[in-house]
Design an enzyme around this catalytic site. Structure first.
Site, PDB file in Angstrom:
ATOM      1  N   HIS A  94      46.872  47.972  41.932  1.00  0.00           N
ATOM      2  CA  HIS A  94      47.334  46.795  42.663  1.00  0.00           C
ATOM      3  C   HIS A  94      46.574  46.725  43.978  1.00  0.00           C
ATOM      4  O   HIS A  94      46.307  47.757  44.590  1.00  0.00           O
ATOM      5  CB  HIS A  94      48.849  46.875  42.936  1.00  0.00           C
ATOM      6  CG  HIS A  94      49.421  45.552  43.291  1.00  0.00           C
ATOM      7  ND1 HIS A  94      49.414  45.071  44.577  1.00  0.00           N
ATOM      8  CD2 HIS A  94      49.964  44.588  42.520  1.00  0.00           C
ATOM      9  CE1 HIS A  94      49.950  43.869  44.578  1.00  0.00           C
ATOM     10  NE2 HIS A  94      50.283  43.546  43.353  1.00  0.00           N
TER      11      HIS A  94
ATOM     12  N   ASP B 157      53.313  44.252  35.621  1.00  0.00           N
ATOM     13  CA  ASP B 157      52.975  43.779  34.272  1.00  0.00           C
ATOM     14  C   ASP B 157      53.033  44.873  33.217  1.00  0.00           C
ATOM     15  O   ASP B 157      52.921  44.595  32.027  1.00  0.00           O
ATOM     16  CB  ASP B 157      51.559  43.175  34.274  1.00  0.00           C
ATOM     17  CG  ASP B 157      51.503  41.904  35.088  1.00  0.00           C
ATOM     18  OD1 ASP B 157      52.491  41.162  35.073  1.00  0.00           O
ATOM     19  OD2 ASP B 157      50.471  41.664  35.735  1.00  0.00           O
TER      20      ASP B 157
HETATM   21  N1  CMC Z   1      41.771  50.884  35.422  1.00  0.00           N
HETATM   22  C1  CMC Z   1      40.750  51.689  35.793  1.00  0.00           C
HETATM   23  N2  CMC Z   1      40.216  51.724  37.033  1.00  0.00           N
HETATM   24  C2  CMC Z   1      40.751  50.907  37.939  1.00  0.00           C
HETATM   25  C3  CMC Z   1      41.811  50.045  37.625  1.00  0.00           C
HETATM   26  C4  CMC Z   1      42.319  50.051  36.326  1.00  0.00           C
HETATM   27  N3  CMC Z   1      43.318  49.245  35.985  1.00  0.00           N
HETATM   28  N4  CMC Z   1      42.148  49.336  38.737  1.00  0.00           N
HETATM   29  C5  CMC Z   1      41.321  49.724  39.702  1.00  0.00           C
HETATM   30  N5  CMC Z   1      40.466  50.694  39.231  1.00  0.00           N
HETATM   31  C6  CMC Z   1      39.458  51.428  39.999  1.00  0.00           C
HETATM   32  C7  CMC Z   1      38.227  50.577  40.246  1.00  0.00           C
HETATM   33  O1  CMC Z   1      37.265  50.741  39.218  1.00  0.00           O
HETATM   34  C8  CMC Z   1      37.765  51.095  41.568  1.00  0.00           C
HETATM   35  O2  CMC Z   1      37.118  52.328  41.347  1.00  0.00           O
HETATM   36  P1  CMC Z   1      35.870  52.790  42.274  1.00  0.00           P
HETATM   37  O3  CMC Z   1      36.439  52.935  43.651  1.00  0.00           O
HETATM   38  O4  CMC Z   1      35.392  54.070  41.671  1.00  0.00           O
HETATM   39  O5  CMC Z   1      34.861  51.676  42.179  1.00  0.00           O
HETATM   40  C9  CMC Z   1      39.060  51.403  42.328  1.00  0.00           C
HETATM   41  O6  CMC Z   1      40.017  51.683  41.294  1.00  0.00           O
HETATM   42  C10 CMC Z   1      39.566  50.255  43.194  1.00  0.00           C
HETATM   43  O7  CMC Z   1      39.671  49.087  42.361  1.00  0.00           O
HETATM   44  P2  CMC Z   1      39.370  47.619  42.846  1.00  0.00           P
HETATM   45  O8  CMC Z   1      39.036  46.783  41.654  1.00  0.00           O
HETATM   46  O9  CMC Z   1      38.388  47.642  43.982  1.00  0.00           O
HETATM   47  O10 CMC Z   1      40.786  47.231  43.455  1.00  0.00           O
HETATM   48  P3  CMC Z   1      41.288  45.765  43.725  1.00  0.00           P
HETATM   49  O11 CMC Z   1      42.328  45.872  44.775  1.00  0.00           O
HETATM   50  O12 CMC Z   1      40.137  44.848  43.974  1.00  0.00           O
HETATM   51  O13 CMC Z   1      41.933  45.309  42.319  1.00  0.00           O
HETATM   52  C11 CMC Z   1      43.464  44.971  40.560  1.00  0.00           C
HETATM   53  C12 CMC Z   1      43.298  45.335  42.046  1.00  0.00           C
HETATM   54  C13 CMC Z   1      44.961  44.750  40.290  1.00  0.00           C
HETATM   55  C14 CMC Z   1      42.720  43.660  40.259  1.00  0.00           C
HETATM   56  C15 CMC Z   1      42.919  46.126  39.685  1.00  0.00           C
HETATM   57  O14 CMC Z   1      43.646  47.315  39.951  1.00  0.00           O
HETATM   58  C16 CMC Z   1      42.934  45.807  38.194  1.00  0.00           C
HETATM   59  O15 CMC Z   1      41.978  45.210  37.690  1.00  0.00           O
HETATM   60  N6  CMC Z   1      44.038  46.190  37.457  1.00  0.00           N
HETATM   61  C17 CMC Z   1      44.170  45.841  36.060  1.00  0.00           C
HETATM   62  C18 CMC Z   1      44.679  44.407  35.937  1.00  0.00           C
HETATM   63  C19 CMC Z   1      46.139  44.298  36.303  1.00  0.00           C
HETATM   64  O16 CMC Z   1      46.979  45.063  35.872  1.00  0.00           O
HETATM   65  N7  CMC Z   1      46.461  43.240  37.075  1.00  0.00           N
HETATM   66  C20 CMC Z   1      47.832  42.927  37.459  1.00  0.00           C
HETATM   67  C21 CMC Z   1      48.095  43.117  38.927  1.00  0.00           C
HETATM   68  S1  CMC Z   1      49.853  43.131  39.341  1.00  0.00           S
HETATM   69  C22 CMC Z   1      50.437  41.555  38.915  1.00  0.00           C
HETATM   70  C23 CMC Z   1      49.948  40.530  39.848  1.00  0.00           C
HETATM   71  O17 CMC Z   1      50.532  40.363  40.923  1.00  0.00           O
HETATM   72  O18 CMC Z   1      48.990  39.836  39.518  1.00  0.00           O
END
Ligand code: CMC
Length: 429
Positions: free
Chosen positions: A307, A364
């Site tokens: 998140h 989710d």
């Molecule tokens: N699986 C594997 N690795 C992950 C995941 C995941 N679900 N989420 C983040 N990471 C890793 C990412 O690869 C990165 O690694 P590194 O630092 O080595 O490059 C690190 O964790 C930080 O991730 P980020 O993408 O920079 O973080 P963000 O804040 O931009 O993204 C997120 C947040 C929710 C989009 C992401 O965690 C994600 O894609 N999760 C899966 C989709 C999901 O479940 N979304 C629902 C969110 S909650 C409901 C809502 O309010 O929408």
């Protein structure tokens, strides 16, 4: 604490005012920065940028706190009705009994949609995704209520638009479900509560009686509350941005639904179940998928994990997980994906990759398991998220309008070619 932040840019020094919120969050007001120094700020994905002040929702991602207008999500999910929370979000205070009855009654009176909307459903190809339909249907309400086109036409008109949208949203969502399976729609029954009405319109068959299950009604009420608002997320920010151009409420909310559809946002709830099913079909080896998620050469992500703001736990996920256990036990449903979900959670929570990156199950991760046990098809899951999030979007839009915020228009740092002269086509090599 100093009242200003000092910043020196290429020899030009300036002081910027600090803003301290009621929960002591500190923000630097950079609105005068460009005029003073010529510089703008840059923050891809707005990871560290406050886009507004807001008195609707407070979220502390480190402590796993979520409060609406000061009330904890745990208490609201446990004690409130969804429409009470909607009133709280939109109007700022919990309603008195009298206010609640008037609000509830007003919403019940507007549940029906124009039959022309029903005709519009006939045009959708079978199998089209429910979210695409929802975006179009919400936006099309502006055609049926042209007075909504001007969002500045006074409080009374604005509240009518708001109650109409709240009232018609369950009807539209249920019509989408029926259209998906080619069944005739079920009309709203205004002696039923908001949640009961939605379940009845969704699950009743025109040829059969349908008895509302109080376990479903309670679970659905809770799920809607847990999704009701989440401050400046992607879809709420979209609603505010679109609304800031003074586009009407229906257009602004429809844009928010489009933002929600993405798999990194609300669309994740559909993807979680699809992922769990794929793992089950592949022999249930959770570790294999943990390894895939960790592999930087593999685009696979563990859906329902991570998140932007929560870095310890998502309080909504804790409540939903408990609720999933209760609903499944009450219904006597044994869902193998719940076991896989638990295995995956255990494996991820003890893996250094997930620990270091503070990746935990989000809202989710478990919601789809309850939705499925209740009989919702997977493609409807994000529609259910939208149904719950609607009051939050409306509250964010209303606050933005009441604050008379200017049109949202970010700056950029241009990185393209500098000025060059045009060569006519026939002279280019
Ligand atoms: N699986 C594997 N690795 C992950 C995941 C995941 N679900 N989420 C983040 N990471 C890793 C990412 O690869 C990165 O690694 P590194 O630092 O080595 O490059 C690190 O964790 C930080 O991730 P980020 O993408 O920079 O973080 P963000 O804040 O931009 O993204 C997120 C947040 C929710 C989009 C992401 O965690 C994600 O894609 N999760 C899966 C989709 C999901 O479940 N979304 C629902 C969110 S909650 C409901 C809502 O309010 O929408």
């Amino acid at each position: 604490m100093s009242e200003t932040a000092k910043i020196s840019i290429q020899g030009v020094e300036t002081e910027l005012p600090l803003l301290v919120g009621t929960e002591n969050e500190v923000g630097i007001d950079i609105s005068g920065l460009r005029a003073a120094t010529g510089a703008v700020t840059l923050d891809f994905g707005y990871k560290n940028t406050g886009s507004t002040t807001s008195s609707i929702t407070y979220l502390d991602g480190e402590a796993g706190i979520l409060r609406h207008r000061g009330y904890s999500i745990e208490e609201l999910a446990d004690k409130a009705e969804f429409l009470e929370v909607a009133y709280l979000l939109i109007n700022g205070e919990l309603p008195t009994k009298e206010q609640y009855d008037a609000w509830d009654n007003e919403i019940r009176r507007h549940t029906l949609v124009n039959t022309d909307i029903q005709n519009m459903f006939d045009a959708w190809p079978t199998g089209s995704h429910p979210m695409g339909q929802l975006i179009a249907m919400i936006s099309s309400l502006s055609s049926f209520y042209p007075e909504s086109l001007n969002p500045n036409s006074g409080e009374e008109a604005r509240m009518r638009t708001i109650t109409r949208l709240l009232a018609k949203m369950p009807t539209l969502c249920a019509m989408i479900s029926k259209n998906r399976i080619g069944h005739p729609i079920i009309y709203p029954k205004n002696n039923l509560s908001y949640v009961e009405n939605y379940l009845n319109m969704t699950f009743k068959h025109v040829t059969e009686d349908y008895e509302l299950d109080p376990v479903f009604v309670r679970a659905m009420n809770k799920l809607l509350i847990l999704h009701a608002d989440h401050e400046q997320n992607c879809s709420a920010s979209t609603v505010r941005l679109v609304g800031s151009s003074h586009a009407n409420l229906y257009a602004s909310i429809s844009a928010g639904v489009a933002a929600l559809w993405g798999p990194l946002h609300g669309g994740a709830n559909q993807q979680v179940i699809e992922m769990l099913e794929a793992i089950a079909a592949d022999g249930g080896d959770a570790q294999k998928y943990i390894d895939k998620a960790k592999d930087k050469n593999d685009p696979f992500r563990l859906m329902g994990f991570g998140h932007r703001v929560y870095k310890n736990f998502d309080p909504r996920a804790i409540i939903i997980k408990k609720s999933a256990d209760e609903v499944l036990e009450k219904l006597g449903v044994s869902d193998p994906t719940l076991e896989i979900a638990k295995k995956l959670e255990q494996a991820a929570l003890s893996d250094p990759y997930f620990i270091e990156r503070k990746l935990f199950p989000n809202v989710d991760f478990y919601s789809g398991i309850i939705y499925r046990a209740m009989g919702f098809p997977v493609e409807m899951f994000t529609v259910l998220f939208a149904l719950g999030r609607l009051p939050g979007w409306i509250a964010q839009w209303r606050e933005m309008m009441d604050d008379k915020q200017p049109i949202g228009r970010p700056r950029q740092i241009y990185t393209g070619p500098v000025s060059r002269s045009f060569t006519p086509l026939n002279e280019r090599g």
